[in-house]
Design a protein around this motif. Structure first.
Motif, PDB file in Angstrom:
ATOM      1  N   GLU A  14       0.821  -1.221   0.000  1.00  0.00           N
ATOM      2  CA  GLU A  14       0.000   0.000   0.000  1.00  0.00           C
ATOM      3  C   GLU A  14       0.852   1.267   0.000  1.00  0.00           C
ATOM      4  OE1 GLU A  14      -3.228   0.315  -0.487  1.00  0.00           O
ATOM      5  OE2 GLU A  14      -3.419  -1.852  -0.644  1.00  0.00           O
ATOM      6  N   ALA A  15       1.911   1.280   0.783  1.00  0.00           N
ATOM      7  CA  ALA A  15       2.738   2.479   0.913  1.00  0.00           C
ATOM      8  C   ALA A  15       4.103   2.218   0.284  1.00  0.00           C
ATOM      9  CB  ALA A  15       2.896   2.852   2.375  1.00  0.00           C
ATOM     10  N   VAL A  16       4.292   2.748  -0.914  1.00  0.00           N
ATOM     11  CA  VAL A  16       5.553   2.563  -1.623  1.00  0.00           C
ATOM     12  C   VAL A  16       6.342   3.861  -1.563  1.00  0.00           C
ATOM     13  CG1 VAL A  16       6.603   2.028  -3.835  1.00  0.00           C
ATOM     14  CG2 VAL A  16       4.508   0.868  -3.158  1.00  0.00           C
ATOM     15  N   THR A  17       7.561   3.776  -1.092  1.00  0.00           N
ATOM     16  CA  THR A  17       8.401   4.964  -0.967  1.00  0.00           C
ATOM     17  C   THR A  17       9.392   5.034  -2.129  1.00  0.00           C
ATOM     18  OG1 THR A  17      10.115   3.837   0.299  1.00  0.00           O
ATOM     19  CG2 THR A  17       8.264   4.774   1.555  1.00  0.00           C
ATOM     20  N   GLU A  18      10.041   6.175  -2.251  1.00  0.00           N
ATOM     21  CA  GLU A  18      11.105   6.314  -3.250  1.00  0.00           C
ATOM     22  C   GLU A  18      12.230   5.323  -2.962  1.00  0.00           C
ATOM     23  OE1 GLU A  18      12.554  10.224  -4.169  1.00  0.00           O
ATOM     24  OE2 GLU A  18      10.551  11.078  -3.987  1.00  0.00           O
ATOM     25  N   ASP A  19      12.484   5.077  -1.687  1.00  0.00           N
ATOM     26  CA  ASP A  19      13.517   4.102  -1.313  1.00  0.00           C
ATOM     27  C   ASP A  19      13.155   2.701  -1.787  1.00  0.00           C
ATOM     28  OD1 ASP A  19      15.116   6.022  -0.118  1.00  0.00           O
ATOM     29  OD2 ASP A  19      14.368   5.616   1.899  1.00  0.00           O
ATOM     30  N   ASP A  20      11.866   2.344  -1.702  1.00  0.00           N
ATOM     31  CA  ASP A  20      11.413   1.036  -2.191  1.00  0.00           C
ATOM     32  C   ASP A  20      11.656   0.909  -3.696  1.00  0.00           C
ATOM     33  OD1 ASP A  20      10.434   0.231   0.330  1.00  0.00           O
ATOM     34  OD2 ASP A  20       8.441   1.072  -0.086  1.00  0.00           O
ATOM     35  N   MET A  21      11.315   1.964  -4.428  1.00  0.00           N
ATOM     36  CA  MET A  21      11.494   1.932  -5.879  1.00  0.00           C
ATOM     37  C   MET A  21      12.977   1.899  -6.242  1.00  0.00           C
ATOM     38  SD  MET A  21       8.436   4.346  -7.326  1.00  0.00           S
ATOM     39  CE  MET A  21       8.390   5.576  -6.032  1.00  0.00           C
ATOM     40  N   ARG A  22      13.768   2.650  -5.529  1.00  0.00           N
ATOM     41  CA  ARG A  22      15.223   2.671  -5.782  1.00  0.00           C
ATOM     42  C   ARG A  22      15.838   1.307  -5.469  1.00  0.00           C
ATOM     43  NH1 ARG A  22      19.088   5.714  -8.092  1.00  0.00           N
ATOM     44  NH2 ARG A  22      21.093   5.381  -7.154  1.00  0.00           N
ATOM     45  N   ALA A  23      15.408   0.675  -4.384  1.00  0.00           N
ATOM     46  CA  ALA A  23      15.926  -0.645  -4.032  1.00  0.00           C
ATOM     47  C   ALA A  23      15.574  -1.676  -5.105  1.00  0.00           C
ATOM     48  CB  ALA A  23      15.384  -1.086  -2.673  1.00  0.00           C
ATOM     49  N   ALA A  24      14.357  -1.614  -5.619  1.00  0.00           N
ATOM     50  CA  ALA A  24      13.948  -2.528  -6.688  1.00  0.00           C
ATOM     51  C   ALA A  24      14.772  -2.278  -7.946  1.00  0.00           C
ATOM     52  CB  ALA A  24      12.455  -2.370  -6.978  1.00  0.00           C
ATOM     53  N   ALA A  25      14.990  -1.003  -8.273  1.00  0.00           N
ATOM     54  CA  ALA A  25      15.793  -0.652  -9.447  1.00  0.00           C
ATOM     55  C   ALA A  25      17.222  -1.151  -9.294  1.00  0.00           C
ATOM     56  CB  ALA A  25      15.774   0.859  -9.668  1.00  0.00           C
ATOM     57  N   LEU A  26      17.779  -0.986  -8.117  1.00  0.00           N
ATOM     58  CA  LEU A  26      19.140  -1.450  -7.852  1.00  0.00           C
ATOM     59  C   LEU A  26      19.236  -2.965  -8.008  1.00  0.00           C
ATOM     60  CD1 LEU A  26      22.039  -0.902  -6.949  1.00  0.00           C
ATOM     61  CD2 LEU A  26      21.216  -0.986  -4.579  1.00  0.00           C
ATOM     62  N   GLN A  27      18.269  -3.693  -7.473  1.00  0.00           N
ATOM     63  CA  GLN A  27      18.272  -5.148  -7.615  1.00  0.00           C
ATOM     64  C   GLN A  27      18.200  -5.555  -9.081  1.00  0.00           C
ATOM     65  OE1 GLN A  27      15.119  -6.771  -5.253  1.00  0.00           O
ATOM     66  NE2 GLN A  27      16.070  -6.190  -3.330  1.00  0.00           N
ATOM     67  N   TYR A  28      17.341  -4.867  -9.832  1.00  0.00           N
ATOM     68  CA  TYR A  28      17.197  -5.178 -11.255  1.00  0.00           C
ATOM     69  C   TYR A  28      18.514  -4.943 -12.004  1.00  0.00           C
ATOM     70  CZ  TYR A  28      15.708  -4.884 -16.089  1.00  0.00           C
ATOM     71  OH  TYR A  28      15.605  -5.075 -17.445  1.00  0.00           O
ATOM     72  N   VAL A  29      19.128  -3.792 -11.790  1.00  0.00           N
ATOM     73  CA  VAL A  29      20.374  -3.464 -12.494  1.00  0.00           C
ATOM     74  C   VAL A  29      21.491  -4.420 -12.085  1.00  0.00           C
ATOM     75  CG1 VAL A  29      22.141  -1.679 -12.837  1.00  0.00           C
ATOM     76  CG2 VAL A  29      19.715  -1.079 -12.900  1.00  0.00           C
ATOM     77  N   ARG A  30      21.533  -4.783 -10.819  1.00  0.00           N
ATOM     78  CA  ARG A  30      22.527  -5.769 -10.374  1.00  0.00           C
ATOM     79  C   ARG A  30      22.338  -7.090 -11.090  1.00  0.00           C
ATOM     80  NH1 ARG A  30      22.435  -4.864  -3.821  1.00  0.00           N
ATOM     81  NH2 ARG A  30      23.943  -3.160  -3.772  1.00  0.00           N
TER      82      ARG A  30
END
Length: 68
Positions: A14-30
């Motif tokens: 329900e509550a998605v933060t910029e940190d959540d999106m950045r963490a997902a992006a980092l995992q994807y790029v890794r």
């Protein structure tokens, strides 16, 4: 290499933060690059990719219409 990227849309989250999106992006790029920490000569490209994936994630999540 990295854990599964969690789903960032309702009803899963329900509550998605910029940190959540950045963490997902980092995992994807890794995962895609095969680097957990890129060498100095690749860090700019790596960071740029994380920024772009995070922005695309934010755009996607703000555009989705989730029906209950």
């Amino acid at each position: 290499m990295c854990r599964n990227i969690k789903t960032l849309r309702p009803p899963y989250s329900e509550a998605v933060t910029e940190d959540d999106m950045r963490a997902a992006a980092l995992q994807y790029v890794r995962k895609v690059s095969g680097f957990r920490h890129p060498a100095a000569h690749n860090s700019e490209a790596f960071d740029k990719a994380v920024d772009r994936v995070a922005a695309a994630t934010e755009e996607l999540l703000s555009s989705l219409v989730v029906r209950s």
